[in-house]
Design an enzyme around this catalytic site. Structure first.
Site, PDB file in Angstrom:
ATOM      1  N   ARG A 297       7.332  12.766   5.634  1.00  0.00           N
ATOM      2  CA  ARG A 297       6.237  11.780   5.729  1.00  0.00           C
ATOM      3  C   ARG A 297       6.259  11.223   7.141  1.00  0.00           C
ATOM      4  NH1 ARG A 297       4.480   6.889   1.765  1.00  0.00           N
ATOM      5  NH2 ARG A 297       3.563   8.718   0.768  1.00  0.00           N
TER       6      ARG A 297
ATOM      7  N   CYS B 295      -4.310   5.786  -5.410  1.00  0.00           N
ATOM      8  CA  CYS B 295      -2.995   6.385  -5.161  1.00  0.00           C
ATOM      9  C   CYS B 295      -1.880   5.345  -5.149  1.00  0.00           C
ATOM     10  CB  CYS B 295      -3.019   7.168  -3.853  1.00  0.00           C
ATOM     11  SG  CYS B 295      -3.292   6.157  -2.392  1.00  0.00           S
TER      12      CYS B 295
ATOM     13  N   HIS C 127      -2.810  13.930   2.653  1.00  0.00           N
ATOM     14  CA  HIS C 127      -1.827  13.549   1.630  1.00  0.00           C
ATOM     15  C   HIS C 127      -1.961  14.541   0.462  1.00  0.00           C
ATOM     16  CE1 HIS C 127       1.059  11.276  -0.425  1.00  0.00           C
ATOM     17  NE2 HIS C 127       0.443  10.144  -0.647  1.00  0.00           N
TER      18      HIS C 127
ATOM     19  N   ASP D 281      -8.875   3.725  -1.864  1.00  0.00           N
ATOM     20  CA  ASP D 281      -7.546   3.602  -1.246  1.00  0.00           C
ATOM     21  C   ASP D 281      -7.605   2.355  -0.356  1.00  0.00           C
ATOM     22  OD1 ASP D 281      -4.982   4.124  -0.277  1.00  0.00           O
ATOM     23  OD2 ASP D 281      -5.617   5.713   1.103  1.00  0.00           O
TER      24      ASP D 281
ATOM     25  N   ARG E 185       2.581  12.462  -9.860  1.00  0.00           N
ATOM     26  CA  ARG E 185       3.216  12.844  -8.601  1.00  0.00           C
ATOM     27  C   ARG E 185       4.480  13.646  -8.894  1.00  0.00           C
ATOM     28  NH1 ARG E 185       2.351   9.905  -3.988  1.00  0.00           N
ATOM     29  NH2 ARG E 185       3.516  11.619  -3.057  1.00  0.00           N
TER      30      ARG E 185
ATOM     31  N   GLN F 237      -0.442  13.905  -3.163  1.00  0.00           N
ATOM     32  CA  GLN F 237      -1.160  12.906  -3.952  1.00  0.00           C
ATOM     33  C   GLN F 237      -2.402  13.526  -4.593  1.00  0.00           C
ATOM     34  OE1 GLN F 237      -0.390   9.359  -4.412  1.00  0.00           O
ATOM     35  NE2 GLN F 237      -1.796   9.873  -6.068  1.00  0.00           N
TER      36      GLN F 237
HETATM   37  N1  NVA Z   1      -3.940   5.818   3.098  1.00  0.00           N
HETATM   38  C1  NVA Z   1      -2.677   5.230   2.708  1.00  0.00           C
HETATM   39  C2  NVA Z   1      -2.074   5.988   1.566  1.00  0.00           C
HETATM   40  C3  NVA Z   1      -0.785   5.412   1.080  1.00  0.00           C
HETATM   41  C4  NVA Z   1      -0.163   6.207  -0.011  1.00  0.00           C
HETATM   42  C5  NVA Z   1      -1.745   5.216   3.901  1.00  0.00           C
HETATM   43  O1  NVA Z   1      -1.707   6.201   4.643  1.00  0.00           O
HETATM   44  O2  NVA Z   1      -1.056   4.214   4.098  1.00  0.00           O
HETATM   45  N1   CP Z   2       0.796   6.977  -3.180  1.00  0.00           N
HETATM   46  C1   CP Z   2       1.888   7.077  -2.413  1.00  0.00           C
HETATM   47  O1   CP Z   2       2.076   8.031  -1.664  1.00  0.00           O
HETATM   48  O2   CP Z   2       2.769   6.066  -2.572  1.00  0.00           O
HETATM   49  P1   CP Z   2       4.051   5.740  -1.684  1.00  0.00           P
HETATM   50  O3   CP Z   2       3.542   5.309  -0.323  1.00  0.00           O
HETATM   51  O4   CP Z   2       4.734   4.635  -2.413  1.00  0.00           O
HETATM   52  O5   CP Z   2       4.888   6.958  -1.576  1.00  0.00           O
END
Ligand code: NVA
Ligand code: CP
Length: 302
Positions: A102, A260, A129, A220, A288, A132
């Protein structure tokens, strides 16, 4: 499939294969059927951003598959001190059987795959992502029985989630309408891809136009990780792009809601809607685990 870097790399058949295996693994786990398909395998999980769901679901999933997960915070890795990704990739490939990462730049994930020799899984970048969206597709199919022809409305930011949602839904035969404010559109390459699907894709400004007759309404956060400094400006820009009862009133009466998580109640979604649709939203979070287990099995099994 050698890696999961973005959904654009996968065929519709490969996505379907992941979803079917995810259903099977969910069944096995729910019924106490052992499924140690990755016995003795190790997965390194590099996190340059925070996570609850991704970390815990990958970690637990790997254990359920008989493997061993290693949580690697970038704060403690040499990568956090500037060791190049091409060296990190080659070193980790000598120890591990797979890497989940990540991070911010999609290029970093692509480079990890390019220079390493083991499967790489994208656990979220600024661009995509995919894990997800696989869970979301699995959840939508569970609740709506089939994906083909279903209408999904994306309300809000044209972010990493939106990019992957567009690609995932279109590849699975769905229709998707995106409503976002000017200046917050999805990635230009993703839009070019989507345009090839004709009227199965639309980009509009009015959330009600997107949500009209939808089977699934999705949103989101307005400020993603790394955009915290812009939160106030974004709050203004996204005013009106909230999933609330008035918006859901134009969707199908049995429309489901997906988020998500983490959610900001009172911003992109109201408390009432989130709680009324908590069943589907926490199924989505649970899935997930199953979807990622499927990805790991397909990528890492001997
Ligand atoms: N768009 C959000 C998704 C978090 C799971 C982010 O990138 O923070
Ligand atoms: N939805 C998601 O990816 O959650 P986290 O940021 O908690 O991993």
């Amino acid at each position: 499939m050698k890696h999961l870097l973005k959904l654009g790399d996968l065929t519709s058949q490969e996505i379907l294969e992941i979803l079917d295996l995810a259903d099977q693994l969910k069944y096995e786990q729910k019924n106490g059927i052992e499924h140690p398909y990755l016995k003795g395998k190790t997965l390194g999980m590099i996190f340059q951003k925070a996570s609850t769901r991704t970390r815990v679901s990958f970690e637990t999933g790997m254990v359920q598959l008989g493997g061993y997960p290693l949580f690697l915070s970038s704060a403690d890795l040499q990568i956090g001190r500037g060791e190049p990704v091409q060296d990190t990739a080659r070193v980790l490939s000598r120890y591990l059987d797979g890497i989940m990462i990540r991070t911010y730049a999609q290029k970093e994930v692509e480079d990890l795959a390019k220079f390493g020799s083991i499967p790489v899984i994208n656990g979220l970048t600024d661009f995509a992502h995919p894990c997800q969206i696989l869970a979301d597709l699995m959840t939508i199919r569970e609740h709506k029985k089939h994906l083909e022809g279903r209408r999904l409305a994306w309300i809000g930011d044209g972010n990493n989630m939106a990019n992957s949602m567009i690609v995932g839904t279109l590849k699975m035969g769905m229709q998707i309408a995106v409503a976002c404010p000017e200046g917050y559109e999805p990635d230009a390459g993703v839009l070019a891809f989507a345009r090839e699907y004709g009227d199965r894709f639309s980009l509009v400004r009015d959330p009600k136009e997107a949500a009209a007759d939808a089977d699934v309404v999705v949103t989101d956060v307005w400020a993603s990780m790394g955009q915290e400094g812009d939160a106030a400006v974004r709050r203004e820009a996204f005013r009106g792009y909230q999933i609330n009862d008035a918006l859901l009133a134009v969707a199908k009466p049995d429309a489901m809601v997906q988020h998500c998580l983490p959610a900001h109640r009172g911003e992109e979604i109201t408390e009432d809607v989130l709680e009324a649709h908590a069943g589907e939203i926490f199924d989505e979070a649970e899935n997930r685990l199953h979807a990622q287990k499927a990805v790991m099995v397909l990528l890492m099994r001997d």
